[in-house]
Each structure stands twice: as structure tokens, then as C-alpha cells.
Design an enzyme around this catalytic site. Structure first.
Site, PDB file in Angstrom:
ATOM      1  N   LYS A   1     -23.193 -26.915 -52.566  1.00 37.52           N
ATOM      2  CA  LYS A   1     -23.362 -28.348 -52.793  1.00 37.52           C
ATOM      3  C   LYS A   1     -22.880 -29.189 -51.608  1.00 37.52           C
ATOM      4  O   LYS A   1     -23.465 -30.247 -51.328  1.00 37.52           O
ATOM      5  CB  LYS A   1     -22.629 -28.764 -54.075  1.00 37.52           C
ATOM      6  CG  LYS A   1     -23.329 -28.292 -55.363  1.00 37.52           C
ATOM      7  CD  LYS A   1     -24.773 -28.723 -55.424  1.00 37.52           C
ATOM      8  CE  LYS A   1     -25.340 -28.793 -56.834  1.00 37.52           C
ATOM      9  NZ  LYS A   1     -26.805 -29.032 -56.792  1.00 37.52           N
TER      10      LYS A   1
ATOM     11  N   TYR B   1     -20.790 -22.429 -55.813  1.00 42.55           N
ATOM     12  CA  TYR B   1     -21.483 -23.693 -56.111  1.00 42.55           C
ATOM     13  C   TYR B   1     -21.005 -24.816 -55.166  1.00 42.55           C
ATOM     14  O   TYR B   1     -21.801 -25.587 -54.629  1.00 42.55           O
ATOM     15  CB  TYR B   1     -21.181 -24.028 -57.567  1.00 42.55           C
ATOM     16  CG  TYR B   1     -21.861 -25.226 -58.160  1.00 42.55           C
ATOM     17  CD1 TYR B   1     -23.214 -25.207 -58.468  1.00 42.55           C
ATOM     18  CD2 TYR B   1     -21.129 -26.373 -58.465  1.00 42.55           C
ATOM     19  CE1 TYR B   1     -23.824 -26.301 -59.047  1.00 42.55           C
ATOM     20  CE2 TYR B   1     -21.727 -27.471 -59.055  1.00 42.55           C
ATOM     21  CZ  TYR B   1     -23.075 -27.432 -59.345  1.00 42.55           C
ATOM     22  OH  TYR B   1     -23.677 -28.520 -59.924  1.00 42.55           O
TER      23      TYR B   1
HETATM   24  P1  NAI Z   1     -30.312 -27.630 -66.016  1.00 39.27           P
HETATM   25  O1  NAI Z   1     -29.926 -26.185 -66.080  1.00 39.27           O
HETATM   26  O2  NAI Z   1     -30.704 -28.333 -67.259  1.00 39.27           O
HETATM   27  O3  NAI Z   1     -31.486 -27.844 -64.957  1.00 39.27           O
HETATM   28  C1  NAI Z   1     -31.701 -27.046 -63.826  1.00 39.27           C
HETATM   29  C2  NAI Z   1     -33.158 -26.660 -63.792  1.00 39.27           C
HETATM   30  O4  NAI Z   1     -33.415 -25.928 -62.579  1.00 39.27           O
HETATM   31  C3  NAI Z   1     -33.558 -25.732 -64.958  1.00 39.27           C
HETATM   32  O5  NAI Z   1     -34.641 -26.313 -65.680  1.00 39.27           O
HETATM   33  C4  NAI Z   1     -33.936 -24.418 -64.282  1.00 39.27           C
HETATM   34  O6  NAI Z   1     -34.988 -23.715 -64.939  1.00 39.27           O
HETATM   35  C5  NAI Z   1     -34.350 -24.900 -62.908  1.00 39.27           C
HETATM   36  N1  NAI Z   1     -34.249 -23.837 -61.896  1.00 39.27           N
HETATM   37  C6  NAI Z   1     -33.269 -22.919 -61.727  1.00 39.27           C
HETATM   38  N2  NAI Z   1     -33.552 -22.097 -60.712  1.00 39.27           N
HETATM   39  C7  NAI Z   1     -34.769 -22.511 -60.213  1.00 39.27           C
HETATM   40  C8  NAI Z   1     -35.580 -22.061 -59.142  1.00 39.27           C
HETATM   41  N3  NAI Z   1     -35.210 -21.021 -58.384  1.00 39.27           N
HETATM   42  N4  NAI Z   1     -36.751 -22.692 -58.906  1.00 39.27           N
HETATM   43  C9  NAI Z   1     -37.139 -23.752 -59.688  1.00 39.27           C
HETATM   44  N5  NAI Z   1     -36.399 -24.216 -60.722  1.00 39.27           N
HETATM   45  C10 NAI Z   1     -35.219 -23.601 -60.970  1.00 39.27           C
HETATM   46  O7  NAI Z   1     -29.076 -28.385 -65.313  1.00 39.27           O
HETATM   47  P2  NAI Z   1     -28.856 -29.907 -64.875  1.00 39.27           P
HETATM   48  O8  NAI Z   1     -27.509 -30.269 -65.296  1.00 39.27           O
HETATM   49  O9  NAI Z   1     -30.007 -30.748 -65.251  1.00 39.27           O
HETATM   50  O10 NAI Z   1     -28.798 -29.744 -63.274  1.00 39.27           O
HETATM   51  C11 NAI Z   1     -29.680 -30.391 -62.376  1.00 39.27           C
HETATM   52  C12 NAI Z   1     -29.009 -30.475 -61.011  1.00 39.27           C
HETATM   53  O11 NAI Z   1     -27.888 -31.345 -61.077  1.00 39.27           O
HETATM   54  C13 NAI Z   1     -28.485 -29.130 -60.481  1.00 39.27           C
HETATM   55  O12 NAI Z   1     -28.687 -29.057 -59.091  1.00 39.27           O
HETATM   56  C14 NAI Z   1     -27.011 -29.226 -60.789  1.00 39.27           C
HETATM   57  O13 NAI Z   1     -26.231 -28.392 -59.956  1.00 39.27           O
HETATM   58  C15 NAI Z   1     -26.758 -30.692 -60.533  1.00 39.27           C
HETATM   59  N6  NAI Z   1     -25.537 -31.213 -61.150  1.00 39.27           N
HETATM   60  C16 NAI Z   1     -25.452 -31.368 -62.504  1.00 39.27           C
HETATM   61  C17 NAI Z   1     -24.292 -31.883 -63.050  1.00 39.27           C
HETATM   62  C18 NAI Z   1     -24.172 -32.169 -64.498  1.00 39.27           C
HETATM   63  O14 NAI Z   1     -23.156 -32.770 -64.888  1.00 39.27           O
HETATM   64  N7  NAI Z   1     -25.146 -31.805 -65.321  1.00 39.27           N
HETATM   65  C19 NAI Z   1     -23.121 -32.191 -62.211  1.00 39.27           C
HETATM   66  C20 NAI Z   1     -23.344 -32.042 -60.807  1.00 39.27           C
HETATM   67  C21 NAI Z   1     -24.512 -31.557 -60.311  1.00 39.27           C
END
Ligand code: NAI
Length: 301
Positions: free
Chosen positions: A170, A166
Site C-alpha cells: 500500500k 499489505y
Molecule cells: P473487497 O474484498 O470487498 O473488494 C476487493 C475486490 O477485489 C473483490 O471483489 C475481489 O474479488 C477483487 N479482487 C481480488 N483480487 C483481484 C484480482 N487479482 N483481479 C481483479 N479483482 C480482484 O474489499 P474492499 O474493502 O472493498 O477493498 C477495496 C480496496 O480498498 C482494496 O484495495 C483494499 O485494500 C482497500 N482498503 C479497504 C479498506 C476498508 O476499510 N474496507 C481500508 C483500506 C484500504
């Protein structure tokens, strides 16, 4: 100052079926954008998939009087990435903003990590940003307007146990963002990164409930919306969470010139305090500023 609006603008948000992406999309739509809601509907580790997640967010936006279409493809897939951009163009005829947010996790310490888990994480975060963006880029250049926000993380910037895959993905996104910001400048394309912290299904098991209540995704989206606005900066990493916003930078020390004749590892060791002295350190805007510093120091400047 006037409100930030996206009337007549087309905004694509990847991974917008839940968590942060959904919140970003709702906020863009509320501010007048025509939103393209991409989500594969995958589980946290990237398995499975259904377009129901994206459809639901589209319904939510429409119920609130907004405009949106759904895309249930994978951003990491060649055909899925191309189809996402085509679908946006077919529906709305332009692409003003791309929020590259889709992501998965496959955490394990490096010694236990299967290479397939490393590749899967790189695939969704890094290739899943590059592939759709590569199709959107010529459209933004032609329009002489574009705003791109990639999603990095504290793990990419600073490291975290169990997240080598990851973290690599990132920080790779920061490298991508820095160069695209330079290449996009002449066509009014601004490229930035958001480093969020929020309570989503990705983090619900690693933080205690009282903390999660302080970390609503809606505390991150205003930062993303600003980074995608007319007045956005470029080449910036904005960190956002719990209502706190800050800018993360990579600094380089002024360093020490140790001469050219008979340089040795011992000299580097013995001068470590000077080499790493933070006095006068700088955050460079382009890679060649590092070379300029070296030449300046070597020439006695
Ligand atoms: P989440 O798991 O709720 O959202 C991620 C979304 O991406 C999901 O709805 C999933 O279905 C979708 N997804 C996964 N693979 C996919 C693909 N191949 N094509 C299209 N959609 C796909 O997680 P969250 O927390 O909302 O994460 C959003 C972004 O923020 C991610 O990039 C994550 O790494 C980043 N992030 C989140 C943090 C946090 O504290 N929640 C911290 C740092 C970064």
C-alpha cells in the site's frame, strides 16, 4: 458550481464486483460514465474466482439506465491486465479514468508469514495496479487526458500489526502515485490515492457491528469521484470514511546541519531534538526538494 459528470468518459474500476469498488462504479455510472467493471470474483485471500461478481454489477448499472461492460480477469496477471485495457478500448475507444481498487488480505505477524503470502498481496495490490496502468498510460498520454486513483490504506501510511505484506504494497502504491503524478502532468494526467475506511467483507470481522454501520462504502465513493474529476488535484492522498474526508501528507523536518568534519553517530544522538523538531517542517512536492534543502542548509541558508 456545476455537477461533476462523466458523460462520454470511460471509467475502469478494478475489483468492482463488491465492496468499495462496486460502490465507486455505481456512482461513476450514475454520473454518466461508460463503466468497465473488472473483478476476478476472488475470496478475501485471493483464492478462487468467477466473473459472476462483475456481471452482477453490470446488470445493476444497466437496470438503473447506465452503461457498463464486465471483465472477469485478474489485474495481477500479465494477460488479464492487457486484456482489461483491450476490452475497454474495443468497447468504448478511450480510457479516461482508472480506479485501481482490487485487493486481497493475507494477514499474519511477520515471523509467521510465508513468503508466498507476502508475494500474493504485493502481486494483487502493487502489480495489479502497475500492470493494467502500464497499458492504459500511453492511451491517456495520447488523449492528453487521464485520471488515476490508486487505493492505499492507513496500514501503508502508518502501519498495523499483522499486515507487513499489505503495508508494503500500500505504501508502494503511494510511491508509484507520486512519480506518475509528476510524469503525467504535461499530458493532463492527474494521479491521486484514496485511503478508505469502510465496512466490507474485508473489514467485517475486525470491527463491531455498530461501528460498521457508520462506515458505509457510499461514504468513500464521493472522494474517489472527486479525485477522478476534471478539477481533481494531483499527487494527493485523500483519506475517507464515516463521512470524514482529510488529506494525508508526509512531512520532513527542517533538521540540523551538523557540519562536515568528524561527523559521528554520537553527534546525531546528541542533536536528536533539533533533528526531529517539527518547527518549519514541510511536505515536499518532489524528491529533489530534499536535496535542495540539504544544500541550502549546508551552505548556511
Ligand atoms: P473487497 O474484498 O470487498 O473488494 C476487493 C475486490 O477485489 C473483490 O471483489 C475481489 O474479488 C477483487 N479482487 C481480488 N483480487 C483481484 C484480482 N487479482 N483481479 C481483479 N479483482 C480482484 O474489499 P474492499 O474493502 O472493498 O477493498 C477495496 C480496496 O480498498 C482494496 O484495495 C483494499 O485494500 C482497500 N482498503 C479497504 C479498506 C476498508 O476499510 N474496507 C481500508 C483500506 C484500504
Amino acid at each position: 458550481m456545476s455537477d461533476i459528470r462523466f458523460d462520454g468518459k470511460v471509467v475502469i474500476v478494478t475489483g468492482a464486483g463488491g465492496g468499495l469498488g462496486r460502490q465507486h462504479a455505481l456512482e461513476f455510472a450514475r454520473r454518466g460514465a461508460q463503466a468497465v467493471i473488472n473483478d476476478l470474483g476472488a475470496s478475501v485471500d485471493g483464492s478462487g474466482g468467477s466473473s459472476a461478481a462483475a456481471d452482477k454489477v453490470v446488470e445493476e448499472i444497466k437496470a438503473a439506465g447506465g452503461e457498463a461492460i464486465a471483465d472477469g480477469g485478474s489485474v495481477a496477471d500479465d494477460a488479464g491486465a492487457e486484456n482489461l485495457i483491450k476490452r475497454a478500448m474495443d468497447a468504448y475507444g478511450r480510457i479516461d479514468v482508472m480506479i485501481c481498487n482490487a485487493g486481497i488480505l493475507r494477514d499474519k505477524s511477520f515471523s509467521k508469514m510465508e513468503m508466498a503470502d507476502f508475494a500474493a498481496v504485493l502481486n494483487v495490490h502493487l502489480w495489479g495496479t502497475v500492470k493494467p496502468l502500464h497499458h492504459a498510460w500511453p492511451i491517456m498520454r495520447e488523449q492528453k487526458y487521464g485520471r488515476v486513483v490508486v487505493t492505499t490504506s492507513s496500514t501503508g501510511l502508518y502501519g498495523n500489526f499483522g499486515q507487513a505484506n499489505y503495508g508494503a504494497a500500500k505504501l508502494g502504491l503511494v510511491g508509484l502515485m507520486k512519480t506518475l503524478a509528476i510524469e503525467g502532468e504535461r499530458d493532463n494526467i492527474k494521479v491521486n490515492a484514496i485511503s478508505p475506511i469502510a465496512a466490507t467483507r474485508m473489514t467485517e470481522n475486525v470491527m463491531p457491528p455498530p461501528l460498521l454501520e457508520k462506515l458505509l462504502p457510499e461514504y468513500v465513493s464521493p472522494g474517489v469521484v472527486y479525485l477522478a474529476s476534471e478539477e481533481a488535484p494531483t499527487a494527493t492522498i485523500l483519506t475517507a470514511g464515516a463521512g470524514v474526508f482529510s488529506v494525508a501528507k508526509l512531512y520532513e523536518t527542517e533538521g540540523a546541519w551538523l557540519g562536515e568534519g568528524g561527523l559521528s553517530a554520537e553527534e546525531v544522538r546528541d542533536n536528536w531534538a533539533r533533528i526531529s523538531d517539527p518547527a518549519g517542517q514541510q511536505a515536499y512536492g518532489q524528491g529533489n526538494e530534499q536535496i535542495q534543502k540539504m544544500i541550502r542548509r549546508a551552505m548556511g541558508g
